[in-house]
Design a protein around this motif. Structure first.
Motif, PDB file in Angstrom:
ATOM      1  N   LEU A 297       0.853  -1.170   0.000  1.00 56.80           N
ATOM      2  CA  LEU A 297       0.000   0.000   0.000  1.00 56.80           C
ATOM      3  C   LEU A 297       0.900   1.235   0.000  1.00 56.80           C
ATOM      4  N   VAL A 298       0.713   2.089  -0.997  1.00 58.65           N
ATOM      5  CA  VAL A 298       1.610   3.225  -1.211  1.00 58.65           C
ATOM      6  C   VAL A 298       0.854   4.516  -0.909  1.00 58.65           C
ATOM      7  N   MET A 299       1.521   5.409  -0.173  1.00 57.92           N
ATOM      8  CA  MET A 299       0.883   6.657   0.259  1.00 57.92           C
ATOM      9  C   MET A 299       1.929   7.748   0.394  1.00 57.92           C
ATOM     10  N   PRO A 300       1.486   9.008   0.439  1.00 57.20           N
ATOM     11  CA  PRO A 300       2.446  10.081   0.711  1.00 57.20           C
ATOM     12  C   PRO A 300       3.068   9.899   2.098  1.00 57.20           C
ATOM     13  N   ALA A 301       4.261  10.416   2.274  1.00 58.30           N
ATOM     14  CA  ALA A 301       4.945  10.271   3.556  1.00 58.30           C
ATOM     15  C   ALA A 301       4.175  10.925   4.697  1.00 58.30           C
ATOM     16  N   SER A 302       3.328  11.878   4.380  1.00 55.20           N
ATOM     17  CA  SER A 302       2.554  12.587   5.398  1.00 55.20           C
ATOM     18  C   SER A 302       1.188  11.960   5.672  1.00 55.20           C
ATOM     19  N   HIS A 303       0.869  10.860   5.030  1.00 59.28           N
ATOM     20  CA  HIS A 303      -0.451  10.241   5.155  1.00 59.28           C
ATOM     21  C   HIS A 303      -0.656   9.680   6.569  1.00 59.28           C
ATOM     22  N   PRO A 304      -1.895   9.673   7.079  1.00 54.37           N
ATOM     23  CA  PRO A 304      -2.156   9.147   8.419  1.00 54.37           C
ATOM     24  C   PRO A 304      -1.712   7.690   8.623  1.00 54.37           C
ATOM     25  N   LEU A 305      -1.684   6.896   7.560  1.00 55.30           N
ATOM     26  CA  LEU A 305      -1.279   5.491   7.687  1.00 55.30           C
ATOM     27  C   LEU A 305       0.226   5.290   7.562  1.00 55.30           C
ATOM     28  N   ALA A 306       0.945   6.333   7.216  1.00 54.89           N
ATOM     29  CA  ALA A 306       2.362   6.182   6.869  1.00 54.89           C
ATOM     30  C   ALA A 306       3.220   5.724   8.036  1.00 54.89           C
ATOM     31  N   GLY A 307       2.761   5.949   9.259  1.00 51.26           N
ATOM     32  CA  GLY A 307       3.562   5.559  10.409  1.00 51.26           C
ATOM     33  C   GLY A 307       3.394   4.106  10.821  1.00 51.26           C
ATOM     34  N   ARG A 308       2.483   3.388  10.185  1.00 54.03           N
ATOM     35  CA  ARG A 308       2.244   1.988  10.536  1.00 54.03           C
ATOM     36  C   ARG A 308       3.365   1.102   9.989  1.00 54.03           C
ATOM     37  N   GLY A 309       3.502  -0.087  10.561  1.00 56.94           N
ATOM     38  CA  GLY A 309       4.496  -1.025  10.048  1.00 56.94           C
ATOM     39  C   GLY A 309       3.951  -1.841   8.888  1.00 56.94           C
ATOM     40  N   VAL A 310       2.764  -2.420   9.095  1.00 58.83           N
ATOM     41  CA  VAL A 310       2.068  -3.175   8.052  1.00 58.83           C
ATOM     42  C   VAL A 310       0.607  -2.768   8.098  1.00 58.83           C
ATOM     43  N   LEU A 311      -0.105  -3.094   7.025  1.00 56.52           N
ATOM     44  CA  LEU A 311      -1.505  -2.700   6.932  1.00 56.52           C
ATOM     45  C   LEU A 311      -2.337  -3.815   6.328  1.00 56.52           C
ATOM     46  N   SER A 312      -3.603  -3.783   6.639  1.00 59.74           N
ATOM     47  CA  SER A 312      -4.546  -4.646   5.937  1.00 59.74           C
ATOM     48  C   SER A 312      -5.269  -3.812   4.891  1.00 59.74           C
TER      49      SER A 312
ATOM     50  N   TYR B 143       1.651   2.218 -13.786  1.00 62.59           N
ATOM     51  CA  TYR B 143       2.152   2.421 -12.425  1.00 62.59           C
ATOM     52  C   TYR B 143       2.907   3.746 -12.319  1.00 62.59           C
ATOM     53  N   GLU B 144       3.479   4.190 -13.424  1.00 61.68           N
ATOM     54  CA  GLU B 144       4.154   5.484 -13.413  1.00 61.68           C
ATOM     55  C   GLU B 144       3.165   6.592 -13.058  1.00 61.68           C
ATOM     56  N   ALA B 145       1.973   6.550 -13.660  1.00 60.44           N
ATOM     57  CA  ALA B 145       0.949   7.543 -13.357  1.00 60.44           C
ATOM     58  C   ALA B 145       0.460   7.395 -11.920  1.00 60.44           C
ATOM     59  N   MET B 146       0.338   6.158 -11.455  1.00 63.52           N
ATOM     60  CA  MET B 146      -0.081   5.934 -10.072  1.00 63.52           C
ATOM     61  C   MET B 146       0.917   6.545  -9.095  1.00 63.52           C
ATOM     62  N   ARG B 147       2.205   6.350  -9.350  1.00 66.45           N
ATOM     63  CA  ARG B 147       3.228   6.903  -8.465  1.00 66.45           C
ATOM     64  C   ARG B 147       3.152   8.424  -8.423  1.00 66.45           C
ATOM     65  N   ALA B 148       2.950   9.029  -9.593  1.00 66.99           N
ATOM     66  CA  ALA B 148       2.878  10.487  -9.657  1.00 66.99           C
ATOM     67  C   ALA B 148       1.675  11.007  -8.878  1.00 66.99           C
ATOM     68  N   MET B 149       0.550  10.315  -8.967  1.00 62.14           N
ATOM     69  CA  MET B 149      -0.660  10.759  -8.261  1.00 62.14           C
ATOM     70  C   MET B 149      -0.524  10.593  -6.757  1.00 62.14           C
ATOM     71  N   VAL B 150       0.084   9.478  -6.341  1.00 64.49           N
ATOM     72  CA  VAL B 150       0.319   9.289  -4.911  1.00 64.49           C
ATOM     73  C   VAL B 150       1.245  10.377  -4.391  1.00 64.49           C
ATOM     74  N   GLN B 151       2.310  10.653  -5.124  1.00 67.70           N
ATOM     75  CA  GLN B 151       3.258  11.691  -4.714  1.00 67.70           C
ATOM     76  C   GLN B 151       2.564  13.049  -4.573  1.00 67.70           C
ATOM     77  N   ALA B 152       1.586  13.296  -5.457  1.00 74.01           N
ATOM     78  CA  ALA B 152       0.871  14.575  -5.426  1.00 74.01           C
ATOM     79  C   ALA B 152      -0.208  14.623  -4.348  1.00 74.01           C
ATOM     80  N   GLY B 153      -0.411  13.512  -3.622  1.00 74.67           N
ATOM     81  CA  GLY B 153      -1.402  13.492  -2.549  1.00 74.67           C
ATOM     82  C   GLY B 153      -2.822  13.287  -3.010  1.00 74.67           C
ATOM     83  N   LEU B 154      -3.024  12.697  -4.188  1.00 72.81           N
ATOM     84  CA  LEU B 154      -4.369  12.519  -4.735  1.00 72.81           C
ATOM     85  C   LEU B 154      -5.031  11.225  -4.282  1.00 72.81           C
ATOM     86  N   GLY B 155      -4.322  10.423  -3.520  1.00 71.17           N
ATOM     87  CA  GLY B 155      -4.901   9.184  -3.029  1.00 71.17           C
ATOM     88  C   GLY B 155      -3.799   8.206  -2.669  1.00 71.17           C
ATOM     89  N   ILE B 156      -4.213   6.975  -2.296  1.00 70.81           N
ATOM     90  CA  ILE B 156      -3.264   5.906  -2.015  1.00 70.81           C
ATOM     91  C   ILE B 156      -3.495   4.796  -3.030  1.00 70.81           C
TER      92      ILE B 156
END
Length: 308
Positions: A183-198, A240-253
């Motif tokens: 699961l990929v998210m911006p570094a500032s995302h609320p889930l980013a501090g978790r170790g693993v996720l469901s 996936y290139e577009a997905m990475r760019a959108m995640v980086q821009a904070g548009l979703g996970i």
């Protein structure tokens, strides 16, 4: 080999059949100044060599060599014939090498199609294979799994790398690689501090996904359906290139295979966390036509890929 030179006019020389051995003997005799030495070099007895050159002179109706006690020297006609003979010998000697090169160039390409994860994963394996077999030509193109299956089934590709689907009823299918999903998210995302996720935790947020018909979208929909949840697909992209760019821009996970995100995690300043769900692995498969599986070049490449 025999070369026949027919007369071109009434006062031309009579038709003569030149054979390669006699031409080589004749040139060698001039170069060594001796018919006996030429015969030795061409592995022919001296008497047979002398007769061959004598027959050549008789056929042409002109003296080619002046026999002397110390050896032989060419006449003017002999010098002229020697020049032409050398060109003929050089040309004939080049033929095996030229045919060998053409044979290598005529080797059929191995046509490969791979999904986006397969392209990333297979690169190192193809590089090691080509290093061992530099004469092999492989054409690799990127595509989606379902169209890849159709291309292989119709013969427009020799080998496919697909995810999730197992067309064992139509094609020869071999397991290739198992890639964890993250699961990929911006570094500032609320889930980013978790170790693993469901994946259930991801359903609370806007999701970026690949277009309909892709394996990874199908897994997300199936997983959400098992939990009686509906994912919030806010963005649909082709790569996936577009997905990475959108995640980086904070548009979703996004859910992505590890191979398509881990090399970019630090560069893009995003977080990629493993998913704990049982389904959260992308199994890649190699597929080819059942008949093609017995073709030596394809069989060898398949064996290399599965063993690498």
């Amino acid at each position: 080999m025999f070369l026949s030179l027919p007369p071109q006019c009434s006062n031309a020389l009579p038709a003569v059949r030149f054979d390669l051995t006699t031409l080589k003997l004749f040139v060698s005799a001039i170069e060594h100044g001796s018919i006996a030495r030429a015969a030795e070099c061409e592995h022919i007895v001296a008497s047979a060599a002398s007769k061959r050159i004598g027959d050549l002179e008789a056929g042409l109706g002109v003296a080619l060599l002046v026999r002397q006690h110390a050896g032989v020297v060419p006449t003017a006609a002999g010098e002229a014939l020697a020049r032409h003979a050398r060109e003929v010998i050089k040309t004939l000697d080049r033929i095996p090498g030229a045919l060998s090169t053409l044979a290598a160039d005529d080797q059929p390409d191995i046509r490969m199609l791979a999904n986006q994860t397969g392209v990333v994963v297979v690169v190192a394996d193809l590089a090691s294979y080509i290093a061992r077999r530099p004469g092999v030509k492989i054409r690799l193109e990127e595509g989606q799994s379902l169209p890849i299956i159709e291309s292989v089934a119709q013969g427009s590709a020799d080998i496919g790398i697909i995810g999730h689907f197992q067309p064992t009823d139509r094609l020869h299918v071999v397991p290739y690689r198992s890639i964890p999903l993250m699961l990929v998210m911006p570094a500032s995302h609320p889930l980013a501090g978790r170790g693993v996720l469901s994946f259930a935790q991801a359903l609370e947020f806007d999701l970026i996904t690949l277009v309909q018909g892709t394996a990874i979208r199908g897994w997300a929909l199936a997983a959400a359906a098992r939990m009686a949840r509906k994912p919030k697909f806010t963005m649909q992209v082709q790569s996936y290139e577009a997905m990475r760019a959108m995640v980086q821009a904070g548009l979703g996970i996004a859910v992505m295979p590890a191979a398509n995100i881990l090399p970019y995690e630090d560069l893009l300043q995003v977080r990629a966390l493993p998913l704990t769900d049982d389904w959260a692995r992308m199994q890649l498969y190699l597929v080819c036509d059942r008949g093609a599986a017995g073709i030596p070049a394809i069989e060898e490449l398949l064996a290399h890929l599965t063993a690498a």
